[in-house]
Structures are given as structure tokens and as C-alpha cells.
Design a protein around this motif. Sequence first.
Motif, mmCIF file in Angstrom:
data_model
loop_
_atom_site.group_PDB
_atom_site.id
_atom_site.type_symbol
_atom_site.label_atom_id
_atom_site.label_comp_id
_atom_site.label_asym_id
_atom_site.label_seq_id
_atom_site.Cartn_x
_atom_site.Cartn_y
_atom_site.Cartn_z
ATOM 1 N N ILE A 1 0.843 -1.389 -0.188
ATOM 2 C CA ILE A 1 -0.271 0.381 0.282
ATOM 3 C C ILE A 1 0.901 1.672 0.010
ATOM 4 O O ILE A 1 1.563 1.374 1.305
ATOM 5 C CB ILE A 1 -0.850 0.284 1.626
ATOM 6 N N PRO A 2 0.507 2.609 -0.907
ATOM 7 C CA PRO A 2 1.832 3.460 -0.761
ATOM 8 C C PRO A 2 1.844 3.895 -0.133
ATOM 9 O O PRO A 2 0.350 4.017 0.577
ATOM 10 C CB PRO A 2 0.984 4.531 -2.422
ATOM 11 N N ILE A 3 2.304 4.884 0.484
ATOM 12 C CA ILE A 3 2.416 5.905 2.317
ATOM 13 C C ILE A 3 1.531 6.484 1.470
ATOM 14 O O ILE A 3 1.266 7.526 0.967
ATOM 15 C CB ILE A 3 3.726 6.387 1.866
ATOM 16 N N PRO A 4 0.216 6.865 2.909
ATOM 17 C CA PRO A 4 -0.902 7.812 2.602
ATOM 18 C C PRO A 4 -0.643 9.122 2.904
ATOM 19 O O PRO A 4 0.870 9.281 2.999
ATOM 20 C CB PRO A 4 -1.840 7.053 3.843
ATOM 21 N N LYS A 5 -1.168 9.809 1.844
ATOM 22 C CA LYS A 5 -1.481 11.105 2.287
ATOM 23 C C LYS A 5 -1.370 11.542 3.471
ATOM 24 O O LYS A 5 -0.316 12.904 3.800
ATOM 25 C CB LYS A 5 -2.390 12.279 1.015
ATOM 26 N N LEU A 6 -2.120 11.077 4.191
ATOM 27 C CA LEU A 6 -2.034 11.218 5.786
ATOM 28 C C LEU A 6 -1.159 11.256 6.485
ATOM 29 O O LEU A 6 -0.332 11.737 7.735
ATOM 30 C CB LEU A 6 -2.943 10.261 6.777
ATOM 31 N N CYS A 7 -0.099 10.262 6.063
ATOM 32 C CA CYS A 7 1.528 9.681 6.765
ATOM 33 C C CYS A 7 2.573 11.253 6.187
ATOM 34 O O CYS A 7 3.260 11.577 6.819
ATOM 35 C CB CYS A 7 1.767 8.485 6.472
ATOM 36 N N THR A 8 2.568 11.574 4.942
ATOM 37 C CA THR A 8 2.804 12.470 4.244
ATOM 38 C C THR A 8 2.905 13.721 5.132
ATOM 39 O O THR A 8 3.789 14.210 5.988
ATOM 40 C CB THR A 8 2.760 12.601 3.318
ATOM 41 N N ALA A 9 2.039 14.026 5.796
ATOM 42 C CA ALA A 9 1.173 14.803 6.243
ATOM 43 C C ALA A 9 1.867 15.318 7.306
ATOM 44 O O ALA A 9 2.290 16.208 8.496
ATOM 45 C CB ALA A 9 0.122 15.436 6.250
ATOM 46 N N VAL A 10 1.540 14.154 8.294
ATOM 47 C CA VAL A 10 2.577 13.574 9.660
ATOM 48 C C VAL A 10 2.848 13.784 9.986
ATOM 49 O O VAL A 10 4.469 14.607 10.841
ATOM 50 C CB VAL A 10 1.823 12.369 10.196
ATOM 51 N N THR A 11 4.914 13.334 8.530
ATOM 52 C CA THR A 11 6.197 13.334 8.573
ATOM 53 C C THR A 11 6.159 14.626 8.560
ATOM 54 O O THR A 11 7.117 15.158 8.344
ATOM 55 C CB THR A 11 6.518 12.331 7.710
ATOM 56 N N ALA A 12 5.940 15.219 7.972
ATOM 57 C CA ALA A 12 6.107 16.441 7.327
ATOM 58 C C ALA A 12 5.536 17.944 8.164
ATOM 59 O O ALA A 12 6.666 18.756 8.556
ATOM 60 C CB ALA A 12 5.399 17.299 6.079
ATOM 61 N N SER A 13 4.974 17.407 9.401
ATOM 62 C CA SER A 13 4.148 19.023 9.599
ATOM 63 C C SER A 13 4.981 19.386 10.594
ATOM 64 O O SER A 13 5.437 20.414 11.113
ATOM 65 C CB SER A 13 3.117 17.857 10.537
ATOM 66 N N PRO A 14 6.616 18.835 11.452
ATOM 67 C CA PRO A 14 7.420 19.462 12.618
ATOM 68 C C PRO A 14 7.982 20.279 11.164
ATOM 69 O O PRO A 14 8.819 21.741 11.700
ATOM 70 C CB PRO A 14 7.902 18.225 12.773
ATOM 71 N N ILE A 15 7.977 20.253 9.914
ATOM 72 C CA ILE A 15 8.215 20.653 9.472
ATOM 73 C C ILE A 15 8.458 22.197 8.377
ATOM 74 O O ILE A 15 8.500 23.709 8.253
ATOM 75 C CB ILE A 15 9.270 19.922 7.459
ATOM 76 N N ASP A 16 7.014 21.868 8.934
ATOM 77 C CA ASP A 16 5.804 23.065 8.086
ATOM 78 C C ASP A 16 5.930 23.741 9.649
ATOM 79 O O ASP A 16 5.538 25.398 10.027
ATOM 80 C CB ASP A 16 4.330 22.784 8.348
ATOM 81 N N ALA A 17 5.395 23.784 11.268
ATOM 82 C CA ALA A 17 5.536 23.743 12.374
ATOM 83 C C ALA A 17 6.892 24.649 12.248
ATOM 84 O O ALA A 17 6.815 26.210 12.313
ATOM 85 C CB ALA A 17 5.706 22.616 13.234
ATOM 86 N N ALA A 18 8.461 24.255 11.742
ATOM 87 C CA ALA A 18 9.213 24.695 11.731
ATOM 88 C C ALA A 18 9.524 26.224 10.850
ATOM 89 O O ALA A 18 9.504 27.392 11.183
ATOM 90 C CB ALA A 18 11.037 24.215 11.606
ATOM 91 N N ILE A 19 8.949 26.147 9.758
ATOM 92 C CA ILE A 19 8.414 27.176 9.244
ATOM 93 C C ILE A 19 7.834 28.389 9.899
ATOM 94 O O ILE A 19 8.369 29.395 9.556
ATOM 95 C CB ILE A 19 7.824 26.536 7.456
ATOM 96 N N HIS A 20 6.359 28.437 10.107
ATOM 97 C CA HIS A 20 6.025 28.833 10.841
ATOM 98 C C HIS A 20 6.260 29.381 12.279
ATOM 99 O O HIS A 20 6.413 30.598 12.489
ATOM 100 C CB HIS A 20 4.543 28.130 11.351
ATOM 101 N N ASP A 21 7.148 28.840 12.515
ATOM 102 C CA ASP A 21 7.860 29.088 14.207
ATOM 103 C C ASP A 21 8.937 30.196 13.680
ATOM 104 O O ASP A 21 9.188 31.365 14.181
ATOM 105 C CB ASP A 21 8.199 27.854 15.384
ATOM 106 N N GLY A 22 9.564 30.087 12.820
ATOM 107 C CA GLY A 22 11.052 30.819 12.081
ATOM 108 C C GLY A 22 10.282 31.493 11.931
ATOM 109 O O GLY A 22 10.646 32.913 11.859
ATOM 110 N N PHE A 23 8.973 31.695 10.546
ATOM 111 C CA PHE A 23 8.774 33.192 10.448
ATOM 112 C C PHE A 23 8.439 34.340 11.223
ATOM 113 O O PHE A 23 8.656 35.357 11.567
ATOM 114 C CB PHE A 23 7.006 32.695 9.849
ATOM 115 N N GLY A 24 7.854 34.025 11.926
ATOM 116 C CA GLY A 24 7.822 34.761 13.367
ATOM 117 C C GLY A 24 8.451 35.024 14.478
ATOM 118 O O GLY A 24 8.660 36.111 14.170
ATOM 119 N N LYS A 25 9.739 33.905 14.214
ATOM 120 C CA LYS A 25 10.392 35.069 15.399
ATOM 121 C C LYS A 25 11.394 35.262 14.221
ATOM 122 O O LYS A 25 11.996 36.891 14.794
ATOM 123 C CB LYS A 25 11.688 33.331 15.491
ATOM 124 N N ALA A 26 11.855 35.880 12.749
ATOM 125 C CA ALA A 26 12.494 36.014 12.632
ATOM 126 C C ALA A 26 12.258 37.864 11.847
ATOM 127 O O ALA A 26 12.729 38.914 11.981
ATOM 128 C CB ALA A 26 12.540 35.803 10.775
#
Length: 450
Positions: free
Chosen positions: A126-151
Motif C-alpha cells: 500500500i503506498p504511503i498515504p497522504k495522511l502519513c506524509t502530512a504527519v511526517t512533514a508536520s514538524p517541518i511546517d511548524a518550524a517554518i511558521h515558528d521561524g517566520f514569526g521569530k525572524a
Amino acid sequence: MSKSTDIRILDVSCDYEEYQYRTPLKFGGVPIDNCGLLNVRLQVQTRDGKEATGLGSMTLSNVWAFPPRYVPYDQSLEAMQRLSEQLVEATSACNLCAHPVDLSETLEPEFLKIAADLSVEMQLTIPIPKLCTAVTASPIDAAIHDGFGKANGINSYDGLSEDFMSHDLSRYLNEKFVGKYLDQYTLRKPKPKMPLYHLVGALDPLTDADIPNRLNDGHPETLPEWIVADGLTHLKIKLNGDDLDWDVQRVLSIEKVTAETQAKRGASEWYYSADFNETCQDVEYLLAFLHKIQEGDGRAFERLAYIEQPTDRDLKAHPENKMHRAAEIKPVVIDESLTDFETFQLAREQGYSGVALKACKGQSQALLMGAAAIEYDMFLAVQDLTCPGASFLHSAGLAARVPRVTAIEGNARQFCPVANEGWKDKFPSIFNITDGTVGTHTLTGNGLGH
């Protein structure tokens, strides 16, 4: 349309932590006993040269994101770990300078392609589901938002208006959102505190009689002990979904034990949510469950605030699972099914009346789906994924900034308290629960607030 506050990614790194649960948690019929955290550090720079480092963290719960009924546990965990490394590499190579939501929109299709290619490489059935990709990518997205605010020297939730975003929400959702921006669907100040939803797992003991051998590890072990220690008023009940009598009796037993405990405390109001983790065969099971709860002893039915994802997450494959009748009785909330605006719309068509937002699906998606739910007048909740430390702070911040969300789930303190140890002194109102609430008033710093 570019803004001076837009950011570009300069560097990305990650590390992985693993913790053992103090007691197993039965999740969608599968007991789990450990927590793996992906932590991401991401250096960004604004158009006018300001730099900062954003942080993101999330538990890689493969049992939830890529369940064993799809592929074996070890294989799905390996897939998520390998995927995380490749997503970090792809993020490092991104040269777009934009708002975090636009960076997310640009990276998502590339992330999905990487997941598809990895599925072929690993020969997954079964290919990696979209939900699984979203979960794996979520700390990256959080870091982007966090860095945006801090910068930019602001809280990230203050960077969601037309002054910071180059596009209105119609770009990401539909024409209903022309001229509308995320600041209209979020709060400028966090709610000062929010009730905590305590998880009562299917394996959790209710009373002393349910414990053959106590752990004696300094933490509560029975439901009354937890209620008294933490001053709880909100309980999330995990159910099996394939044994109606057991599910009904479980809820009625929890109501009996809770009522006795709350009476001793002098408390008269408390609430439940019920989570089947998509194990119900059909809506008829849910309707029968609700009917029997209503007929049972106590006030469990009255206290039941909402039902979470009762049937299979694949809405397209199961169009017969309409929720209209159930949603007339109690709010029925979409969770595992929600991966984008398309599934949001399909869920509405199939009768779902509420949305569960999760930090583990990405900050950008949570903001967009929260806006959609508010615009379409739907019930809203923020759910947990046994998130400790920074990942729980992220989830708590989301719940505190989205209107209509009235409580927040947080169960790492129950199952994985060791992972919270380094955070208690920094955020005592969030990690030391005494009056049944999470003190979210502290989440006002630059970035995501913590």
C-alpha cells in the motif's frame, strides 16, 4: 505581491527521539507502547535580511498515520523515518521566498511525489498515504511558521493578515473566501486557559479492581485518581467499535465511576467525547450505541459532547457511510479522513458536522481547515496524538488561537510523562494540570509562542 516579511529557507536539520510509554495505549484496536519524536530545526531569512531559527516537533505515530492493516508496523515505521530524512533534504533545497502557507503549498506536491517514489522503492503493498506524509512533514511546517514569526519579531498568529499574506484564502480553498484572510478566523490573543480532555483508553483501569499489579511510579493509575489529582472535567473515551455491548457498558461504567468521584469533589458538570478511531462498520452501529447510552443509567448521553471519526477514513471508498442521522443527535467529527479541502467538502456531503484539527497534519493545513470549518458553521475540536513537549505546546497554541475550540486533548502526561520532564519548569501551567485546565495564556512569544 511579495512582502518584506516573506522568508526563505537557509538550512534544515533534524533529530529523532524515542520514549517508552508507562502503560500501553490501544489505538484503533492495536496496543502501542512507545513514542518516536521527529524534531526539526530550520533557519530562515526574511527578504530584508533578518534571520532566525524555527523549531518543530511531532510524534511519528505510524499506527495512526499508516496503520498495520495497511502494511506491517516495522515497515510503516521505517517508511516514515526514511521519508522524514528525504523531506528534510527537499526542504533544504527549496529556494522560494514566501509566506509559510505558500511555502507549504509549494512543498506539499513535492513531498507527495517523494512519498510515492519511496513507496515504489520499498515495494510497499500500500503506498504511503497522504495522511502519513502530512504527519511526517508536520514538524517541518511548524518550524517554518515558528521561524517566520521569530525572524519578523512577532507571534506567528499575528502574521496571518493581508499585511503578511500575498494571497487571500480563495487561492487555497474556494471562491467563498475571496477577500478573506486567516486573521479573520484566528484570535490575536490566546484563550487564557482551556479544559483538558483526559484520555480513557480501552485498556485503562477504571478502579483498583482493574489493576492486578500497581506500577507505583508516582502517577495516578485509576480514573478516580486522575480526576482528583488533575481536577478533570473532560474525558475522551476510546471505544472498540466492534462490540456494541462492550462499548455501551464501558461508557456507562465510566459515567458511574466518574459520577461517584465528582460527587466527592463537589463537581456537578463534566463532559465526554467518544472516539471509535474508524472501527465502526457503519452508521447503524453508531446509532445503536447512542440509543443504548441514552437508555442507560446516569447522564452519559447528556454529557457526550461529540463523536470522533466512527467509520473508515476512506470516504470515497465508503460513500454508504452517511452521518446525517447521527449528526442530528450529536456532532460527528471528521479526523483521520481530513487531509485537504477536497476531503473536507466530501465529509460535509456525507453528513459530518464537525472537524478535528491536529497539529500533526501541519500548521498550514490546520489553519486552513479551521477557517473552512468556521465559515461553514461546523463544530470544531483540536485533537492530540500523544504529543509531548514542544509538540504539545504546538497543539495547545493551535487550540488557544482558533475560535469555537472549547477544550484540548493532551495525553502524553498519562502515557509518556518522561518526555515532558524538560518542559514542566518552563511551562508549568501547561504541563502541571491541577484544575482540569491547560494554561495557554503563556503562549504569546515570538514564533509559535513557545
